[in-house]
Design an enzyme around this catalytic site. Structure first.
Site, PDB file in Angstrom:
ATOM      1  N   HIS A   1     -84.467 -22.451   6.858  1.00 58.72           N
ATOM      2  CA  HIS A   1     -85.802 -22.998   6.605  1.00 58.72           C
ATOM      3  C   HIS A   1     -86.130 -23.147   5.124  1.00 58.72           C
ATOM      4  CE1 HIS A   1     -88.325 -19.322   5.616  1.00 58.72           C
ATOM      5  NE2 HIS A   1     -87.217 -18.756   6.061  1.00 58.72           N
TER       6      HIS A   1
ATOM      7  N   SER B   1     -80.122 -19.290   4.561  1.00 56.79           N
ATOM      8  CA  SER B   1     -81.228 -19.439   5.506  1.00 56.79           C
ATOM      9  C   SER B   1     -81.572 -20.909   5.654  1.00 56.79           C
ATOM     10  CB  SER B   1     -82.453 -18.657   5.024  1.00 56.79           C
ATOM     11  OG  SER B   1     -83.530 -18.797   5.923  1.00 56.79           O
TER      12      SER B   1
ATOM     13  N   GLY C   1     -82.148 -15.224   6.836  1.00 58.13           N
ATOM     14  CA  GLY C   1     -81.700 -14.525   5.635  1.00 58.13           C
ATOM     15  C   GLY C   1     -81.767 -13.016   5.743  1.00 58.13           C
ATOM     16  N   THR C   2     -82.823 -12.506   6.376  1.00 57.37           N
ATOM     17  CA  THR C   2     -82.962 -11.051   6.495  1.00 57.37           C
ATOM     18  C   THR C   2     -81.819 -10.450   7.291  1.00 57.37           C
ATOM     19  OG1 THR C   2     -85.370 -11.026   6.237  1.00 57.37           O
ATOM     20  CG2 THR C   2     -84.391  -9.210   7.474  1.00 57.37           C
TER      21      THR C   2
ATOM     22  N   CYS D   1     -92.687 -12.960   2.089  1.00 65.61           N
ATOM     23  CA  CYS D   1     -92.321 -11.822   2.935  1.00 65.61           C
ATOM     24  C   CYS D   1     -93.109 -10.569   2.598  1.00 65.61           C
ATOM     25  CB  CYS D   1     -90.828 -11.532   2.808  1.00 65.61           C
ATOM     26  SG  CYS D   1     -89.803 -12.885   3.424  1.00 65.61           S
TER      27      CYS D   1
ATOM     28  N   ASN E   1     -86.450 -15.292  -5.776  1.00 64.87           N
ATOM     29  CA  ASN E   1     -87.422 -16.043  -4.987  1.00 64.87           C
ATOM     30  C   ASN E   1     -88.803 -16.123  -5.621  1.00 64.87           C
ATOM     31  OD1 ASN E   1     -87.320 -13.181  -4.401  1.00 64.87           O
ATOM     32  ND2 ASN E   1     -88.853 -13.537  -2.821  1.00 64.87           N
TER      33      ASN E   1
ATOM     34  N   THR F   1     -77.227 -14.710  22.878  1.00 66.11           N
ATOM     35  CA  THR F   1     -77.036 -16.126  23.188  1.00 66.11           C
ATOM     36  C   THR F   1     -77.396 -16.991  21.982  1.00 66.11           C
ATOM     37  OG1 THR F   1     -77.526 -15.739  25.512  1.00 66.11           O
ATOM     38  CG2 THR F   1     -77.719 -18.013  24.715  1.00 66.11           C
TER      39      THR F   1
ATOM     40  N   GLN G   1     -82.314 -18.590  -1.640  1.00 69.25           N
ATOM     41  CA  GLN G   1     -83.092 -19.549  -2.426  1.00 69.25           C
ATOM     42  C   GLN G   1     -82.221 -20.593  -3.113  1.00 69.25           C
ATOM     43  OE1 GLN G   1     -86.269 -20.079  -2.552  1.00 69.25           O
ATOM     44  NE2 GLN G   1     -86.977 -18.276  -1.439  1.00 69.25           N
TER      45      GLN G   1
END
Length: 387
Positions: free
Chosen positions: A204, A202, A72-73, A327, A152, A240, A182
């Site tokens: 995760h 994102s 996400g960042t 974060c 979030n 990669t 989120q």
């Protein structure tokens, strides 16, 4: 710990078993570099194409509009910096809100140092942006607006349709970026129908692996890379490709989306159940998440105690929660989100975020309530005679 109760799903989610198994299979059998011309490389490249299609299908988007990133960042940075660098004549005015994720706020802070004019839109007590303030901020020089779809820390959902209307009325050329980290996989998100140009995701947060995310870029919108190298991801994101991570993301996106409606119904019931128990047992507690907020996030303030102390007491009982954004959890400053919402300092100090997933149960929430009933009288500052 005989049984863990995990209520920190906004920080990260436990990967699905099938996702973990798929990642292992890809890592073991499809280890070729997708840029290689031999069979092993082509196999890996085809798996990426499959994951891109899976992710695009969740958004009802074209696979060519999906670019994989490290999370996400990076997606937020790429969206904002990439668009402004590719379109220097679009304007030098940018807009965001006071409650954004640091990966947006820090970018805007950096851009302000480069000469951009920045407006930070305030929010109301529910965490929803004040539309009149946005209307007053937008002008003919506005190049980009960036807003978090679901916050979030408190789950506040922003009125994207109203934001789009204001853009259309006052500055149709401005581009809208939505941080959907989120919200993705939890509520329906169709960027084409929403008339937005950029959207961050994102893995995760939806029971996929860490270290992988994606950015939706509407066809025809020009953005420049912020990483340079071998020209992967159609020259937009060099490096990669993380093939196992991308595959895990694609499967997690497909799996989560297939159960989205059922999950939303279940978690909405869990939220209602948990808030009812909080109000029943803790009359001084304040619910910072509104009824209209994303049900996956419940932010509660317990006055006269320190949230970090409560967190660690819960942890000793095998219950995992958060004091706010993961974060920024290592920073000592108070939540900028709750401050912007006008929450008083004593309630910010005692704020806990309980973030749910469809894997949680009413029994787990009952156990959490009983644990809170045991812990809070012991750690309360007032109980200890310190106020």
């Amino acid at each position: 710990m005989s049984h863990e109760i995990y209520l920190d799903n906004s920080a990260t989610t436990k990967p699905y078993d099938e996702v973990v198994q798929y990642i292992v299979e890809v890592s073991r059998s499809y280890y070729g570099n997708p840029s290689s011309l031999h069979t092993k490389g082509i196999e890996a490249e085809n798996l990426i194409k499959k994951a891109r299609l899976q992710t695009a299908n969740v958004l009802r988007a074209d696979p060519k509009e999906i670019y994989f990133t490290s999370g996400g960042t990076e997606s937020n940075n790429l969206a904002v910096l990439g668009y402004l660098r590719a379109n220097p004549r679009a304007g030098k005015h940018i807009i965001t809100s006071e409650i954004e994720h640091p990966s947006v706020l820090e970018v805007f802070k950096h851009l302000a140092s480069e000469g951009f004019r920045v407006d930070y839109i305030p929010v109301d007590t529910r965490g929803t942006i004040r539309l009149e303030a946005l209307r007053n901020a937008v002008d003919s020089e506005t190049a980009l607006m960036s807003f978090m779809l679901a916050n979030n820390e408190v789950g506040a959902i922003q009125p994207v349709s109203e934001i789009v209307k204001i853009r259309k009325e006052l500055c149709p050329s401005a581009v809208i970026h939505i941080d959907a980290v989120q919200a993705f996989g939890k509520i329906p998100i169709y960027p084409a129908g929403m008339n937005i140009e950029l959207l961050s995701m994102s893995s995760h947060k939806i029971h996929g692996p860490k270290g992988i995310g994606a950015l939706y870029v509407k066809k025809g919108v020009r953005i420049k890379p912020i990483l340079f190298g071998g020209g992967q991801e159609t020259a937009l994101r060099s490096g990669t490709e993380n093939v196992p991570g991308i595959c895990g993301f694609g499967l997690a996106a497909e799996t989560t989306a297939s159960a989205m409606e059922d999950n939303l119904t279940k978690v909405s019931g869990l939220k209602e159940f948990f808030i009812g128990k909080i109000k029943e047992n803790f009359e001084d507690a304040v619910i910072n998440s509104s009824d209209e907020a994303l049900p996956y996030i419940i932010n509660v303030s317990f006055p006269n105690l320190k949230s970090e102390v409560l967190l660690h007491h819960l942890e000793q009982k095998g219950i995992f929660v958060s004091t706010g954004s993961a974060c920024s959890s290592h920073k000592s400053s108070q939540s900028h989100v709750l401050k912007a919402m006008g929450v008083s300092a004593k309630y910010i100090d005692g704020a806990i975020r309980f973030s749910l997933s469809a894997q949680n149960t009413p029994e787990e929430l009952d156990t959490t309530i009983n644990s809170l009933k045991e812990i809070i009288p012991v750690i309360s500052i007032k109980h200890r005679g310190k106020v």
